[in-house]
Design a protein around this motif. Structure first.
Motif, short mmCIF file in Angstrom:
data_model
loop_
_atom_site.label_atom_id
_atom_site.label_comp_id
_atom_site.label_asym_id
_atom_site.label_seq_id
_atom_site.Cartn_x
_atom_site.Cartn_y
_atom_site.Cartn_z
N GLY A 14 0.39 -1.14 0.18
CA GLY A 14 -0.08 -0.41 0.26
C GLY A 14 0.71 1.21 0.07
N PHE A 15 1.88 0.96 -0.44
CA PHE A 15 2.51 2.17 -0.13
C PHE A 15 3.23 2.82 -1.40
N PRO A 16 3.40 4.00 -1.66
CA PRO A 16 3.63 4.28 -3.32
C PRO A 16 5.60 3.91 -4.09
N PRO A 17 5.18 3.87 -4.84
CA PRO A 17 6.68 3.55 -5.20
C PRO A 17 7.88 4.42 -4.37
N SER A 18 7.31 5.58 -4.44
CA SER A 18 8.23 6.54 -4.41
C SER A 18 8.52 6.66 -2.52
N ALA A 19 7.22 6.85 -1.72
CA ALA A 19 8.09 5.72 -0.19
C ALA A 19 8.66 5.09 -0.22
N LEU A 20 8.92 3.93 -1.06
CA LEU A 20 9.81 2.54 -0.54
C LEU A 20 11.14 2.95 -1.27
N ARG A 21 11.48 3.62 -2.20
CA ARG A 21 12.64 4.43 -2.40
C ARG A 21 13.49 5.25 -1.27
N PHE A 22 12.03 6.41 -1.24
CA PHE A 22 12.04 7.52 0.08
C PHE A 22 13.36 6.43 1.59
N TYR A 23 12.46 5.42 1.81
CA TYR A 23 12.68 4.65 2.74
C TYR A 23 14.03 4.08 2.21
N GLU A 24 14.38 3.84 0.86
CA GLU A 24 15.42 2.81 1.06
C GLU A 24 16.31 4.17 0.83
N ARG A 25 16.53 4.92 0.61
CA ARG A 25 17.21 6.67 0.90
C ARG A 25 18.04 6.55 2.36
N GLU A 26 16.61 6.30 3.31
CA GLU A 26 16.87 6.95 4.59
C GLU A 26 17.06 5.53 5.03
N GLY A 27 17.68 4.63 4.81
CA GLY A 27 18.06 3.73 5.65
C GLY A 27 17.10 2.28 6.43
N LEU A 28 15.88 2.42 6.03
CA LEU A 28 14.86 1.94 6.51
C LEU A 28 14.55 0.91 5.98
N LEU A 29 14.79 -0.05 4.51
CA LEU A 29 14.70 -0.82 3.43
C LEU A 29 15.88 -0.43 2.90
N SER A 30 16.42 -2.70 2.78
CA SER A 30 17.23 -2.12 1.94
C SER A 30 16.88 -2.67 0.56
N THR A 31 17.91 -2.79 -1.03
CA THR A 31 16.86 -3.78 -2.20
C THR A 31 18.42 -4.68 -2.36
#
Length: 156
Positions: free
Chosen positions: A17-34
């Protein structure tokens, strides 16, 4: 890990339910890894869905990104967090939730008594602020319970 166990950004967005922009943001913030494909496309491990559910719950109750990051940093690398992991992290939220409940009940009761009194007169209403006396206490809606006065920048 099998490549079939990895999700695309679109699949994660649809499932979380998160938009792709939020996923990229959380990745930049170090909350997610890919991981990345040879073509540079993001791929997420399926366990990212649990992390995103944790982020959503934390943000909903006003936990700031720094605190979310600190919590997620305590989770084990390389394995899906267990119920015990989530329980340990969320235990600190109990007090915050109790404060929010108390503040919302006070707001509800204040609105109910104000609406219910029938005076419809700001001159007589106990919530009225003649001479803008509340301004002496600082900016914002000073008559609201403190937890409900926080601005979005403060974590709500």
């Amino acid at each position: 890990m099998d490549a079939h166990d990895l999700l695309t950004i679109g699949e994660v967005a649809d499932r979380s339910g998160f938009p792709p922009s939020a996923l990229r943001f959380y990745e930049r913030e170090g909350l997610l890894s890919t991981t990345r494909t040879s073509g540079g496309q993001r791929r997420y491990e399926r366990s990212v869905l649990r992390r995103l559910a944790f982020i959503r719950a934390a943000r909903t109750i006003g936990v700031g990104l720094d605190e979310v990051r600190d919590g997620l940093d305590r989770l084990p690398d390389g394995r899906t967090p267990t119920k015990a992991d989530w329980s340990r992290l969320s235990k600190a939220w109990r007090g915050r939730l109790d404060e929010q409940i108390e503040a919302l009940v006070a707001l509800r009761d204040g609105l109910d008594s104000c609406i219910g009194c029938g005076c419809l007169s700001l001159a007589r209403c106990r919530l009225y602020n003649p001479g803008d006396r509340a301004a002496e206490s600082g900016s914002g809606a000073r008559l609201l319970p403190p937890l409900l006065r926080r601005t979005p920048a403060q974590g709500v």
